[in-house]
Design a protein around this motif. Structure first.
Motif, mmCIF file in Angstrom:
data_model
loop_
_atom_site.group_PDB
_atom_site.id
_atom_site.type_symbol
_atom_site.label_atom_id
_atom_site.label_comp_id
_atom_site.label_asym_id
_atom_site.label_seq_id
_atom_site.Cartn_x
_atom_site.Cartn_y
_atom_site.Cartn_z
ATOM 1 N N ILE A 1 0.848 -1.204 0.000
ATOM 2 C CA ILE A 1 0.000 0.000 0.000
ATOM 3 C C ILE A 1 0.880 1.250 0.000
ATOM 4 C CG2 ILE A 1 -1.652 1.322 1.395
ATOM 5 C CD1 ILE A 1 -3.013 -1.448 1.894
ATOM 6 N N GLN B 1 -4.384 1.587 4.149
ATOM 7 C CA GLN B 1 -5.307 2.402 3.344
ATOM 8 C C GLN B 1 -6.651 2.489 4.056
ATOM 9 O OE1 GLN B 1 -6.494 0.354 -0.171
ATOM 10 N NE2 GLN B 1 -7.647 2.050 -1.028
ATOM 11 N N PHE C 1 -9.828 3.652 3.474
ATOM 12 C CA PHE C 1 -10.897 4.123 2.587
ATOM 13 C C PHE C 1 -12.244 3.497 2.999
ATOM 14 C CE2 PHE C 1 -8.571 5.462 -1.625
ATOM 15 C CZ PHE C 1 -7.662 6.198 -0.907
ATOM 16 N N SER C 2 -12.323 2.148 2.962
ATOM 17 C CA SER C 2 -13.621 1.477 3.158
ATOM 18 C C SER C 2 -14.162 1.693 4.567
ATOM 19 C CB SER C 2 -13.475 -0.031 2.931
ATOM 20 O OG SER C 2 -12.939 -0.287 1.674
ATOM 21 N N GLY D 1 -18.154 0.812 0.633
ATOM 22 C CA GLY D 1 -17.114 -0.024 0.027
ATOM 23 C C GLY D 1 -17.084 0.280 -1.456
ATOM 24 N N SER D 2 -17.928 -0.430 -2.221
ATOM 25 C CA SER D 2 -18.061 -0.119 -3.653
ATOM 26 C C SER D 2 -18.489 1.327 -3.822
ATOM 27 C CB SER D 2 -19.119 -1.017 -4.296
ATOM 28 O OG SER D 2 -18.776 -2.364 -4.124
ATOM 29 N N TRP E 1 -11.834 -3.281 7.055
ATOM 30 C CA TRP E 1 -11.038 -4.019 6.062
ATOM 31 C C TRP E 1 -9.714 -3.310 5.786
ATOM 32 C CZ3 TRP E 1 -13.766 -7.798 7.008
ATOM 33 C CH2 TRP E 1 -15.144 -7.844 6.803
ATOM 34 N N SER F 1 -6.270 -3.331 5.593
ATOM 35 C CA SER F 1 -5.217 -4.359 5.598
ATOM 36 C C SER F 1 -3.963 -3.813 6.272
ATOM 37 C CB SER F 1 -4.843 -4.776 4.172
ATOM 38 O OG SER F 1 -5.973 -5.150 3.454
ATOM 39 N N PHE G 1 -6.321 -8.029 8.411
ATOM 40 C CA PHE G 1 -7.451 -7.101 8.357
ATOM 41 C C PHE G 1 -7.685 -6.411 9.688
ATOM 42 C CE2 PHE G 1 -10.188 -9.497 5.112
ATOM 43 C CZ PHE G 1 -9.914 -8.567 4.150
ATOM 44 N N ALA H 1 -10.672 -13.447 -2.069
ATOM 45 C CA ALA H 1 -10.812 -11.985 -1.934
ATOM 46 C C ALA H 1 -10.426 -11.230 -3.205
ATOM 47 C CB ALA H 1 -9.945 -11.503 -0.772
ATOM 48 N N ILE I 1 -12.820 -9.090 -4.936
ATOM 49 C CA ILE I 1 -13.467 -8.071 -4.072
ATOM 50 C C ILE I 1 -12.568 -6.849 -3.899
ATOM 51 C CG2 ILE I 1 -14.434 -7.604 -1.786
ATOM 52 C CD1 ILE I 1 -14.979 -10.637 -1.520
ATOM 53 N N TYR I 2 -11.311 -7.069 -3.493
ATOM 54 C CA TYR I 2 -10.493 -5.878 -3.188
ATOM 55 C C TYR I 2 -10.080 -5.156 -4.473
ATOM 56 C CZ TYR I 2 -6.369 -8.993 -3.820
ATOM 57 O OH TYR I 2 -5.447 -9.875 -4.289
ATOM 58 N N THR J 1 -14.734 -4.569 -6.768
ATOM 59 C CA THR J 1 -15.281 -5.907 -7.039
ATOM 60 C C THR J 1 -15.439 -6.137 -8.552
ATOM 61 O OG1 THR J 1 -17.584 -5.177 -7.026
ATOM 62 C CG2 THR J 1 -16.641 -5.809 -4.898
ATOM 63 N N GLU K 1 -18.159 -6.814 -10.118
ATOM 64 C CA GLU K 1 -19.334 -6.087 -10.631
ATOM 65 C C GLU K 1 -18.979 -4.622 -10.889
ATOM 66 O OE1 GLU K 1 -19.376 -8.084 -7.938
ATOM 67 O OE2 GLU K 1 -20.447 -9.759 -8.851
ATOM 68 N N ILE K 2 -18.151 -4.067 -10.006
ATOM 69 C CA ILE K 2 -17.774 -2.654 -10.184
ATOM 70 C C ILE K 2 -16.876 -2.497 -11.415
ATOM 71 C CG2 ILE K 2 -16.455 -0.750 -9.110
ATOM 72 C CD1 ILE K 2 -19.387 -1.257 -8.015
HETATM 73 C C1 LIG Z 1 -8.520 -8.856 1.047
HETATM 74 C C2 LIG Z 1 -9.131 -7.485 1.110
HETATM 75 C C3 LIG Z 1 -8.344 -6.416 1.457
HETATM 76 C C4 LIG Z 1 -8.893 -5.148 1.548
HETATM 77 N N1 LIG Z 1 -8.086 -4.133 1.980
HETATM 78 C C5 LIG Z 1 -8.600 -2.909 2.120
HETATM 79 C C6 LIG Z 1 -7.784 -1.852 2.622
HETATM 80 O O1 LIG Z 1 -6.612 -2.044 2.951
HETATM 81 N N2 LIG Z 1 -8.342 -0.630 2.762
HETATM 82 C C7 LIG Z 1 -9.636 -0.370 2.415
HETATM 83 O O2 LIG Z 1 -10.046 0.779 2.520
HETATM 84 N N3 LIG Z 1 -10.447 -1.363 1.962
HETATM 85 C C8 LIG Z 1 -9.955 -2.621 1.823
HETATM 86 N N4 LIG Z 1 -10.760 -3.642 1.386
HETATM 87 C C9 LIG Z 1 -12.176 -3.389 1.173
HETATM 88 C C10 LIG Z 1 -12.600 -3.433 -0.266
HETATM 89 O O3 LIG Z 1 -12.176 -2.312 -0.967
HETATM 90 C C11 LIG Z 1 -14.142 -3.573 -0.260
HETATM 91 O O4 LIG Z 1 -14.441 -4.827 0.323
HETATM 92 C C12 LIG Z 1 -14.720 -3.499 -1.641
HETATM 93 O O5 LIG Z 1 -14.589 -2.215 -2.162
HETATM 94 C C13 LIG Z 1 -16.206 -3.920 -1.642
HETATM 95 O O6 LIG Z 1 -16.908 -3.170 -0.705
HETATM 96 P P1 LIG Z 1 -17.861 -3.886 0.381
HETATM 97 O O7 LIG Z 1 -17.078 -4.975 1.031
HETATM 98 O O8 LIG Z 1 -18.425 -2.822 1.232
HETATM 99 O O9 LIG Z 1 -18.993 -4.584 -0.462
HETATM 100 P P2 LIG Z 1 -20.261 -3.860 -1.113
HETATM 101 O O10 LIG Z 1 -19.831 -2.614 -1.780
HETATM 102 O O11 LIG Z 1 -21.324 -3.777 -0.093
HETATM 103 O O12 LIG Z 1 -20.650 -4.917 -2.219
HETATM 104 C C14 LIG Z 1 -21.387 -6.105 -1.916
HETATM 105 C C15 LIG Z 1 -21.728 -6.780 -3.229
HETATM 106 O O13 LIG Z 1 -22.590 -5.926 -3.996
HETATM 107 C C16 LIG Z 1 -22.029 -5.682 -5.279
HETATM 108 N N5 LIG Z 1 -22.304 -4.300 -5.686
HETATM 109 C C17 LIG Z 1 -22.091 -3.178 -4.968
HETATM 110 N N6 LIG Z 1 -22.428 -2.093 -5.693
HETATM 111 C C18 LIG Z 1 -22.837 -2.533 -6.895
HETATM 112 C C19 LIG Z 1 -23.296 -1.890 -8.086
HETATM 113 N N7 LIG Z 1 -23.391 -0.557 -8.167
HETATM 114 N N8 LIG Z 1 -23.620 -2.676 -9.132
HETATM 115 C C20 LIG Z 1 -23.521 -4.013 -9.083
HETATM 116 N N9 LIG Z 1 -23.099 -4.690 -7.959
HETATM 117 C C21 LIG Z 1 -22.760 -3.958 -6.891
HETATM 118 C C22 LIG Z 1 -20.549 -5.883 -5.099
HETATM 119 O O14 LIG Z 1 -19.896 -6.189 -6.337
HETATM 120 C C23 LIG Z 1 -20.507 -7.035 -4.112
HETATM 121 O O15 LIG Z 1 -20.670 -8.257 -4.793
HETATM 122 C C24 LIG Z 1 -10.252 -4.929 1.275
HETATM 123 C C25 LIG Z 1 -11.051 -6.003 0.911
HETATM 124 C C26 LIG Z 1 -10.521 -7.273 0.846
HETATM 125 C C27 LIG Z 1 -11.429 -8.422 0.494
#
Ligand SMILES: Cc1cc2nc3c(=O)[nH]c(=O)nc-3n(C[C@H](O)[C@H](O)[C@H](O)COP(=O)(O)OP(=O)(O)OC[C@H]3O[C@@H](n4cnc5c(N)ncnc54)[C@H](O)[C@@H]3O)c2cc1C
Length: 397
Positions: free
Chosen positions: A99, A133, A135-136, A141-142, A166, A168, A218, A371, A374-375, A378, A380-381
């Motif tokens: 990072i 980082q 951010f989330s 998240g997304s 989350w 890391s 995490f 993961a 997702i990270y 995702t 979908e995004i």
């Molecule tokens: C191993 C790992 C390390 C990570 N490290 C960090 C880190 O260091 N710092 C940090 O800030 N974050 C970190 N993250 C977080 C990561 O960025 C988020 O998990 C990711 O952005 C998804 O957000 P969420 O988990 O809130 O899921 P959500 O955004 O709630 O998504 C849930 C589901 O809904 C789908 N979805 C959401 N919005 C839409 C849309 N508009 N259209 C279609 N489908 C959609 C998603 O694709 C997913 O399948 C990490 C995640 C992982 C798994």
């Protein structure tokens, strides 16, 4: 054109090339504890990994494109690619400070003040500052623009309140790249700010979360009236969103550039390992078609990465095309991980040590691979970005 001939790739690189220098360094410095194709108990400690990463910088394996004034090696993305091919083909551990090097560093270079660049950037490469980082959040998240962590202006800086999740590596980090908002949540992308927050600031509470592979990387990070000096603000109060999204798109294209070659070396390990025993070879042969498809995926990925490198060398913008390698790699690698897990699950109980090492590695790849889609955004995004920004499709009314 940076294209590499697949027939000669992996063979000894040309003498004097950056690849040859990288390979020689890895051969001299990668100890058994650090190798990911061994499962020594105990393996390398965190401090050994940190020391190894600091040594990589001295050896020219990190900070390759960063300017010399900021501790880098002042070279181009071509040398970065050459080094990353070798890193990928070797069983090196993943970086502890990715990072710092792949996200915080580029953001500081893009929006930081000169004094911040000179102070913060060399510390990343020397491993004096490990970064996380922030951010989330539980509700963002997304939809990152929905984040709620607040930064309120005070006389001598900013008072931060909120929760990240989350995050890391937060428990081993010295700095957090924090995205917070100075305005109201309804402002969405406006008023988002970036900070370089010292992790030992009073009011920061870090709680580790155990993940599926048993790691405790995490974290949840709570900010309770944390005072951050103006000196630690990165860019202007309104610049946070633009800087974060620009760097995230480059991140998807160029970070962990070694991934395609690492993927190739994992396939090679699986194939060669299974061939060492008639019983495991028989299991492997049942997956011939799937293995061939994985190997094709690797070639497609490598070609894509090399084409992006050519564009970067030509000064072209990557923009949303950064989503292509992220999406394709994470989906293809997850398919491989699933297959590899099925194969090693069928290994006989009396397998030799080399096969037990192979099994442990593939199990780990399977668990951590969950993961990957997702990270960094995702699947979908990424599909959404491609639909909207490359195909220019509008949402249905
Ligand atoms: C191993 C790992 C390390 C990570 N490290 C960090 C880190 O260091 N710092 C940090 O800030 N974050 C970190 N993250 C977080 C990561 O960025 C988020 O998990 C990711 O952005 C998804 O957000 P969420 O988990 O809130 O899921 P959500 O955004 O709630 O998504 C849930 C589901 O809904 C789908 N979805 C959401 N919005 C839409 C849309 N508009 N259209 C279609 N489908 C959609 C998603 O694709 C997913 O399948 C990490 C995640 C992982 C798994």
């Amino acid at each position: 054109m940076t294209h590499v001939d697949p027939k000669t790739e992996g063979a000894t690189p040309a003498a004097g090339s950056y690849a040859a220098k990288t390979r020689a360094w890895i051969q001299a410095n990668l100890t058994d504890e650090l190798r990911t194709d061994r499962c020594l108990d105990p393996g390398a400690t965190l401090q050994q990994k940190i020391d190894f990463e600091a040594a990589q910088h001295i050896g020219g394996l990190t900070g390759i494109m960063w300017p010399k004034d900021y501790g880098g090696h002042g070279l181009t993305v071509r040398e970065h690619l050459e080094a990353n091919r070798e890193i990928g083909l070797s069983p090196m551990p993943n970086a502890v400070n990715s990072i710092g090097k792949e996200l915080a560093g580029p953001i500081i270079m893009a929006v930081g003040r000169e004094d911040q660049k000179r102070d913060l950037l060399p510390k990343i490469l020397k491993m004096e500052h490990i970064w996380c980082q922030g951010f989330s959040e539980p509700g963002a998240g997304s939809d990152l623009a929905g984040l709620r962590t607040r930064a309120e202006k005070t006389a001598d800086g900013w008072k931060v309140n909120g929760q990240k999740i989350w995050t890391s590596g937060a428990s081993k980090s010295q700095r957090c790249l924090l995205l917070a908002r100075s305005g109201k949540p309804e402002d969405r992308h406006k008023g988002l700010m970036l900070f370089a927050v010292p992790m030992d600031s009073p009011g920061i509470d870090v709680r580790e979360i155990t993940s599926i592979d048993g790691a405790r990387s995490f974290c949840e990070v709570f900010f309770n009236d944390v005072i951050v000096d103006d000196a630690n603000m990165l860019g202007s109060p309104d610049e946070g969103w633009a800087a974060a999204t620009r760097v995230l798109s480059i991140e998807r294209a160029t970070n962990r550039m070694y991934r395609s070659w690492r993927f190739q070396s994992e396939i090679d390990h699986l194939v060669m390992g299974c061939q060492s025993d008639n019983r495991t070879y028989k299991i492997l042969r049942g997956y011939r078609r799937e293995l061939a498809q994985c190997r094709i995926d690797v070639e497609l990925l490598k070609g894509h990465v090399e084409a992006l490198v050519d564009d970067l060398l030509d000064g072209k913008e990557i923009g949303p095309r950064g989503s292509f390698p992220k999406l394709f790699w994470s989906e293809a690698h997850q398919r491989f991980a699933q297959m590899a897990y099925e194969i090693v699950s069928r290994f006989p109980a009396d397998s030799n040590q080399a096969l037990r090492d192979l099994k442990a590695r593939m199990e780990h790849i399977y668990l951590t691979g969950r993961a990957e889609t997702i990270y960094a955004g995702t699947t979908e995004i990424q599909l959404d970005i491609i639909a909207k920004r490359i195909l220019k499709l509008k949402k249905a009314a």
